[in-house]
Design a protein around this motif. Sequence first.
Motif, short mmCIF file in Angstrom:
data_model
loop_
_atom_site.label_atom_id
_atom_site.label_comp_id
_atom_site.label_asym_id
_atom_site.label_seq_id
_atom_site.Cartn_x
_atom_site.Cartn_y
_atom_site.Cartn_z
N PRO A 163 -19.60 10.39 30.74
CA PRO A 163 -19.01 11.39 31.65
C PRO A 163 -19.14 12.83 31.15
O PRO A 163 -19.35 13.74 31.95
CB PRO A 163 -17.55 10.95 31.73
CG PRO A 163 -17.59 9.47 31.50
CD PRO A 163 -18.67 9.27 30.48
N LYS A 164 -19.04 13.04 29.83
CA LYS A 164 -19.16 14.39 29.30
C LYS A 164 -20.60 14.90 29.46
O LYS A 164 -20.81 16.08 29.76
CB LYS A 164 -18.76 14.41 27.81
CG LYS A 164 -17.28 14.14 27.57
CD LYS A 164 -16.95 14.16 26.10
CE LYS A 164 -15.47 13.87 25.85
NZ LYS A 164 -15.15 13.84 24.40
N THR A 165 -21.57 14.02 29.25
CA THR A 165 -22.96 14.42 29.44
C THR A 165 -23.20 14.79 30.89
O THR A 165 -23.81 15.82 31.21
CB THR A 165 -23.92 13.28 29.05
OG1 THR A 165 -23.58 12.78 27.75
CG2 THR A 165 -25.36 13.76 29.03
N VAL A 194 -26.77 17.38 25.11
CA VAL A 194 -27.73 16.62 25.92
C VAL A 194 -27.67 17.06 27.37
O VAL A 194 -28.70 17.31 28.01
CB VAL A 194 -27.46 15.10 25.80
CG1 VAL A 194 -28.36 14.32 26.76
CG2 VAL A 194 -27.71 14.63 24.37
N GLY A 195 -26.46 17.20 27.90
CA GLY A 195 -26.31 17.62 29.29
C GLY A 195 -26.86 19.01 29.53
O GLY A 195 -27.52 19.27 30.56
N THR A 196 -26.63 19.92 28.59
CA THR A 196 -27.12 21.29 28.74
C THR A 196 -28.65 21.32 28.69
O THR A 196 -29.28 22.08 29.44
CB THR A 196 -26.54 22.19 27.64
OG1 THR A 196 -25.11 22.19 27.75
CG2 THR A 196 -27.05 23.61 27.76
N ILE A 197 -29.25 20.51 27.84
CA ILE A 197 -30.71 20.47 27.77
C ILE A 197 -31.30 19.93 29.08
O ILE A 197 -32.30 20.44 29.58
CB ILE A 197 -31.17 19.62 26.56
CG1 ILE A 197 -30.79 20.33 25.26
CG2 ILE A 197 -32.69 19.39 26.60
CD1 ILE A 197 -30.99 19.48 24.01
N GLY A 212 -32.29 11.94 18.52
CA GLY A 212 -30.99 11.83 17.88
C GLY A 212 -30.04 12.98 18.14
O GLY A 212 -29.19 13.29 17.30
N VAL A 213 -30.14 13.62 19.29
CA VAL A 213 -29.17 14.66 19.67
C VAL A 213 -27.89 13.95 20.10
O VAL A 213 -27.85 13.30 21.13
CB VAL A 213 -29.72 15.55 20.81
CG1 VAL A 213 -28.68 16.60 21.21
CG2 VAL A 213 -31.01 16.23 20.36
N GLN A 214 -26.85 14.11 19.32
CA GLN A 214 -25.67 13.24 19.47
C GLN A 214 -24.57 13.79 20.35
O GLN A 214 -23.75 13.04 20.87
CB GLN A 214 -25.10 12.94 18.08
CG GLN A 214 -26.05 12.14 17.19
CD GLN A 214 -25.47 11.88 15.82
OE1 GLN A 214 -24.68 12.67 15.30
NE2 GLN A 214 -25.86 10.77 15.21
N ASP A 215 -24.51 15.09 20.51
CA ASP A 215 -23.41 15.66 21.28
C ASP A 215 -23.70 15.58 22.77
O ASP A 215 -24.72 16.11 23.24
CB ASP A 215 -23.20 17.12 20.87
CG ASP A 215 -22.02 17.74 21.59
OD1 ASP A 215 -22.25 18.41 22.62
OD2 ASP A 215 -20.88 17.53 21.16
#
Length: 277
Positions: free
Chosen positions: A166-168, A139-142, A132-135
């Motif tokens: 696209p942000k991810t 998510v992209g940084t992880i 449930g990581v929503q941002d």
Amino acid sequence: MRSFEGYLGSVANPRVKEWAKLRERKHREREGKFLLEGVHLVKEALDAGWPLEVVAFDEGSGVLEQFAPYVEEACAGPGRSGPAWIPVSPDIIVKCSETGTPQPIFAVALKRPLDGAQLFEADRSLVAVLDGVQDPGNVGTIVRSAAASGATAVVLGKGTADLYNPKTIRSTMGALFHVPVLEADLDELLPQASERGIAVVGTSLQAAQSCYAYDFGARSVWLVLGNEGGGLSPQVAELVESNVTIPMSGRAESLNVAMAATVLLFEAQRQRGLQND
């Protein structure tokens, strides 16, 4: 030598409309495709051999000079190798972009679904599991940290931001091409991991054990990271074998989930690297 496909100038072109729809998740899921914006991401995908359907570029921008080797390969010989290279108008670039001042190139990429069984094939795997990581930025940084630390894979549970947002994708900086990422039902997957002797480890501010005292090297470890505000969901928390905390000597209530994931992944890398010396 094969020339480029015909120039596209109108945003009303049916092909362009299909590309633009990929900005929405429902269309990405239906078509099994997603957009890559900008020079860096398109190059990363090409270098990784990721399946691309189209590379669209503003012919008047000069951006293609940065892709000369790829274009030469695509145009060599009688047949097509790789994606179609299509010159388009600046209006089409804007139409298919999420950014305010887009770079003059984008690609339509194909998704590569992964089988969850692949997660159990690696010896001493290290997997980041997102509950449930929503941002999208988190998510992209992880995903980026997982790729950089040599993690085996990243698993996205229910409620987690779409990998192909696209942000991810921008936040991964191309790392999604270098570490397997798959979506899964954690209620089903985590018990399977435990049955195979994999350590399913959660993070908690209340945990007694420091991440620096935990042994990340003895066996396969799956790090489960929870929602930005609520942490692990109750159902997933019950499936965790043990919890660790990141000691903080300064004054802060907690770390951002992407920062916490990065600390834990690189601590695991450090321990495993030392054991391999």
